[in-house]
Each structure stands twice: as structure tokens, then as C-alpha cells.
Design an enzyme around this catalytic site. Structure first.
Site: not given
Length: 529
Positions: A93, A168, A192
């Protein structure tokens, strides 16, 4: 699609060790898949523009990944001892700093920034000799639940391109669902990794707070953030968890707890009788009104399977979870206000000069933040600053912390009668793009009702695929939660249910996915703007 792409990380590792595959072959296959399914969304600088394809990646790290893969193959051929996952590729990420690659947090504020160092989890991945395929998309600074708040284009759900993958960590889990990586690292502040795992039919784990280092993770809300291992199976998630877990003196919140035998727990849970005697608590407040019928149907089927395998099903109550969303958004926004204060165009981040008038520090800050932050980041900064302001601190932030204590007590009480707790991961399946982000932001925030309580309590939680909803044929997530430091219980419960569901389906859920390349070919990207 290349058959290598559908192998689990554990299977890839076994075939690499046996000499049936090389890391270069595997890594190149995933790079080719990224290019095929993100296509023209990768420009000359390998930055996703979000117009064609899934747009899971913001940066493709092909050259370095292949170099690592080649070195692993050479050392394996020379008979050198290698880590268990050496040669297995991974995605990271873009909130986790990675030396030699851009780390942008999907924000204009950090566009083009190259980190001079590795975060601890990135360093551990490198030490494990795992090729890093690239950096994945997210909501800006991890603020959002749809990955529509990225400055570099939305990520699309590989099951249906007009749907969000969640957020997210939407890019991270979409990459797994799209077979663009076998393993990935995300972060979880209020769900998330778990909510996008539910939306994409993958596995996302939020470990016990402090059990994985946050050093090198761009901070959103420091008392809530946690790095989470992600994969397509529970065992693969457990194997990655073992790589990145452990104490880190660079992180003041890092625990001294030894790394657990997560993979062994997963194997034990999946074995015959692995769930016998496990006390599973059904959370009364998270299994009824407000949940999509198809989600509840798959959840109830999972409960029946657990019961048939010898687990004891009990009902538990967490009365304070109804206050969790309000408490979470006050605490999170307050910490966001503090953590993002350094991005002012003077000390750090994008610098933008005012278009007219005198150039003062205050006006540079204003111009830089106006240009560098998106709407959701600004909303949370303003909310947090207000909650921390004189005269309001006790009424808002202080009260939210009291609710947090109540939630922790409710979990402690529930774990007196249950080994793990279970609920749907999210009240619904994946939203249509724009459905929750246009208009009232509370509509999006309420989708986190089942995930934010565990972040407030600091306890571990995992989401795994529970099947497809009848209404729309989209994935449903099942969430297990355990007491702090008992992450192994989640792998036992998760792998046990996964084995039962896989037998019921006649194979893993991803076998039921539509062909992604056909979806991309037929999808009207211009019309979907």
C-alpha cells in the site's frame, strides 16, 4: 490467464522450493497481469491515471522486482538456505514508505516523493527476499472507505467495474482479487483492510494493536492505525503475518509479544475437528436491522457450518458499539489534525505560492494545503481541529475517549463467554462508485459500523469471504474478532470456516469471478466518469 496467477502464496513457495517454478517466471507473470488489467492506466512513469483498468497500482516496480527474483533463483540454485516466502511477490500500500519507490499516500501533497528509507515492514519483506511488485492505490492519507478519494483516480472492483473495492486499502485488496499479486500489505484504521476484503472476496487481517511496527507508515490516526497482512486465503495471510510481526524499538507503541505460530494455527483450524469446542459469540448488535438481506443470509449459513463442525454458538452483546462510529470519527479526526499539521508547504509537502498579494508563511500554508489536500482530508482536518479546540476538547474528544473505554470493557465481558466473536464484516456488498461519496458523508461512515469497534478496542480481527449475496452476486465478508494477543485464534477460526465454505462451493470463491479482461474490454470507462 496464466495458471501461476491463481496459485496461493503457499503453493507458489512450495513449487519454488521444489524447482517446479522460478521466481523470475512468477514475478514476470504478475507484472504482465498488472499491465494487462491496468493497461493504459499506467503511463510512461508507471503512475496510474485511472482511465482504463482496475487502477490498483500507483507505481509498478518491475525492474527491481525482477532483479530480486533473479537473485533468489540464483541463491536457490546454489543451495543456499532461504526464507519460507523467498521469491513470492508482494504488493505494498502506498502509505508505507519504500526506499527507491514513490510514496505518495495517494495525495498531491506528496506527489513524486521518494522515501530515503524503508518502513520496518518493508524492510522485513526485503529480508524475506520477496519481490515488491509496486505500490497500491488508496483513499488519500487513508481517509475514506471507497478508494474514490485518491488524487490519482479511483480504483475499481474486479468483480464489477462500476463498484468500489472499498477502502482505504482498496487498491491493495483489488490487486489481490484481480490476481495482480498473491500477497499484499495494507493498513487498517477503522476497517481499511477488512471492509475492502469483504467487498472483493479476499482476506484482510487487522492484528493486535502494537504487534506489527508502524515505523515508516505515514500516520493517519496513531492510536488506531495498524499494518495488516492481506491475501486470497487465510493460510497465506498467516504466512505473511509471521514475516512482518515482532517488536520494533523504532516504534514506541510496539509490543514485546513474541511472534505467534499463525500458519500452524490456520492449518490446525482447517484440519478435521479443528473447530471442535470453539466458542463463537454472535454479536447481537451486528447481525440484524440495517444489514443487507443477502449479507445476513450468507452470515447465517456460516453460523450453521460452524455449528456443524462442532463449534459452540452463543449470543453476546456489545451495547456500546452503537456509539462507536461517533467516537471513532472524533478520535480519528483529532489525530488526523495533529498528524497532518506538518504538511504545510513550509516544512514538508507540496509548496504552492499564493497567486496574488504578498508571500507570507500563512498565505503559503493556505495555498499549499488548498492545492495539496482533497475534500475528504480537508473535512477531517477541520473536524479534528474543532474537536481539539479550547472549550470543546472535553465535550468531544474527551467524551469519545470515555466511549472507547466502554467499548473495551464490552469486548472484555464478551470474551468471558466466547473465544472469538463473529459478525458480517460490512452491512452491505460493494457500493456503486459515487453512491456514498456524493452528498452526505455520514452514509459512507456508517458502513464501518462492524469494523471500527475493534480498532477502538485494539483487538485483532479478520475478514474472509463468506459467499455471494443473492441480490447482486457480489462478495460478502465474515469477520472474526479475538482478545488482544490472541491473533492465532482468528487464524484457527478463519481457516476452519474457509475450509467448510470451500467444500460447500466446490472450490475457492475466486473461481466464481467473472473474467476481468472481458469486463475491462466491454466497460465504458468514459461513460462511467
Amino acid at each position: 490467464m496464466n495458471n501461476m496467477l491463481t496459485l496461493t502464496a503457499a503453493e507458489i513457495a512450495e513449487k519454488l522450493t521444489a524447482g517446479e517454478l522460478t521466481s523470475v517466471e512468477v514475478t514476470q507473470a504478475f507484472i504482465d497481469r498488472i499491465i494487462a488489467t491496468d493497461g493504459e492506466a499506467l503511463d510512461a512513469d508507471n503512475r496510474a491515471a485511472g482511465k482504463n483498468g482496475v487502477n490498483a497500482y500507483l507505481h509498478l516496480n518491475a525492474e527491481e522486482a525482477l532483479a530480486v527474483a533473479k537473485s533468489v533463483d540464483e541463491d536457490r540454485a546454489a543451495g543456499k538456505e532461504l526464507p519460507a516466502l523467498a521469491g513470492v511477490p508482494i504488493a505494498v500500500k502506498d502509505l508505507i514508505v519504500t526506499k527507491g519507490q514513490p510514496t505518495t499516500a495517494a495525495s498531491r501533497m506528496l506527489e513524486g516523493w521518494m522515501s530515503p528509507y524503508d518502513g520496518t515492514v518493508t524492510q522485513k519483506v526485503r529480508e524475506a527476499r520477496m519481490p515488491i511488485l509496486g505500490k497500491t492505490n488508496l483513499d488519500e492519507f487513508a481517509m475514506g472507505s471507497t478508494t474514490e478519494h485518491s488524487a490519482f483516480g479511483v480504483t475499481r472492483n474486479p468483480w464489477s467495474l462500476d463498484r468500489t473495492p472499498g477502502g482505504s486499502s482498496g487498491g491493495t485488496l483489488a490487486a489481490l482479487a484481480a490476481f495482480q499479486a498473491p500477497l499484499a500489505l495494507g493498513t487498517d484504521t477503522g476497517g481499511s483492510v477488512r471492509q475492502p476484503a469483504a467487498f472483493t472476496g479476499t482476506v484482510g487481517m487487522k492484528p493486535t494493536y502494537g504487534s506489527i511496527s508502524r515505523y515508516g507508515v505515514i500516520a493517519m490516526a496513531s492510536s488506531l492505525d495498524q499494518v495488516g497482512p492481506c491475501a486470497r486465503t487465510v493460510l497465506d495471510t498467516a504466512l505473511l503475518h509471521e514475516v512482518i510481526a515482532g517488536h520494533d524499538p523504532k516504534d514506541s507503541t510496539s509490543l514485546q509479544t513474541p511472534v505467534g505460530s499463525f500458519a500452524d494455527a490456520a492449518r490446525a483450524g482447517a484440519a478435521e475437528g479443528g473447530l471442535q469446542g470453539l466458542r463463537v459469540g454472535v454479536i447481537k448488535e451486528l447481525s440484524g436491522e440495517g444489514f443487507q438481506p443477502g449479507v445476513l443470509a450468507r452470515f447465517n449459513e456460516s453460523l450453521e457450518l460452524l455449528k456443524s463442525a462442532g463449534a459452540e454458538i452463543v449470543e453476546v452483546s456489545l451495547p456500546s458499539v452503537k456509539e462507536a462510529i461517533g467516537a471513532y470519527y472524533l478520535i480519528m479526526s483529532s489525530e488526523v489534525s495533529s498528524n497532518l499539521a506538518k504538511y504545510d508547504g513550509v516544512r514538508f509537502g507540496l509548496r504552492k505560492l499564493p497567486e496574488e498579494g504578498n508571500v507570507t508563511i500563512e498565505r503559503v500554508m493556505g495555498a499549499s494545503r488548498a492545492a495539496g489536500f482533497g475534500a475528504e482530508a480537508k473535512r477531517r482536518i477541520i473536524l479534528g481541529t474543532y474537536a481539539l479546540s479550547a472549550g470543546y476538547y472535553d465535550a468531544y474528544y474527551g467524551s469519545a475517549q470515555k466511549v472507547r473505554t466502554l467499548i473495551q470493557r464490552d469486548y472484555a465481558k464478551a470474551f468471558e463467554v466466547a473465544d472469538v466473536l463473529v459478525s458480517p464484516t460490512a452491512p452491505t456488498t460493494a457500493y456503486k462508485l459515487g453512491e456514498k461519496t456524493k452528498g452526505d458523508p455520514m452514509a459512507m461512515y456508517m458502513g464501518d459500523i462492524a469494523t471500527v469497534p475493534t480498532n477502538l478496542a485494539g483487538v485483532p480481527s479478520i475478514s474472509l469471504p463468506g459467499g455471494l449475496a443473492d441480490e447482486d452476486g457480489l462478495p460478502v465478508g465474515i469477520q472474526f474478532t479475538a482478545p488482544a494477543h490472541e491473533d492465532e485464534r482468528l487464524y484457527r477460526a478463519g481457516a476452519g470456516l474457509e475450509a467448510l465454505l470451500t467444500e460447500k462451493w466446490g472450490g475457492p470463491l475466486h473461481q466464481q469471478m467473472p473474467d476481468l479482461e472481458t469486463l475491462i474490454r466491454d466497460f465504458n470507462f468514459e461513460g462511467a466518469k
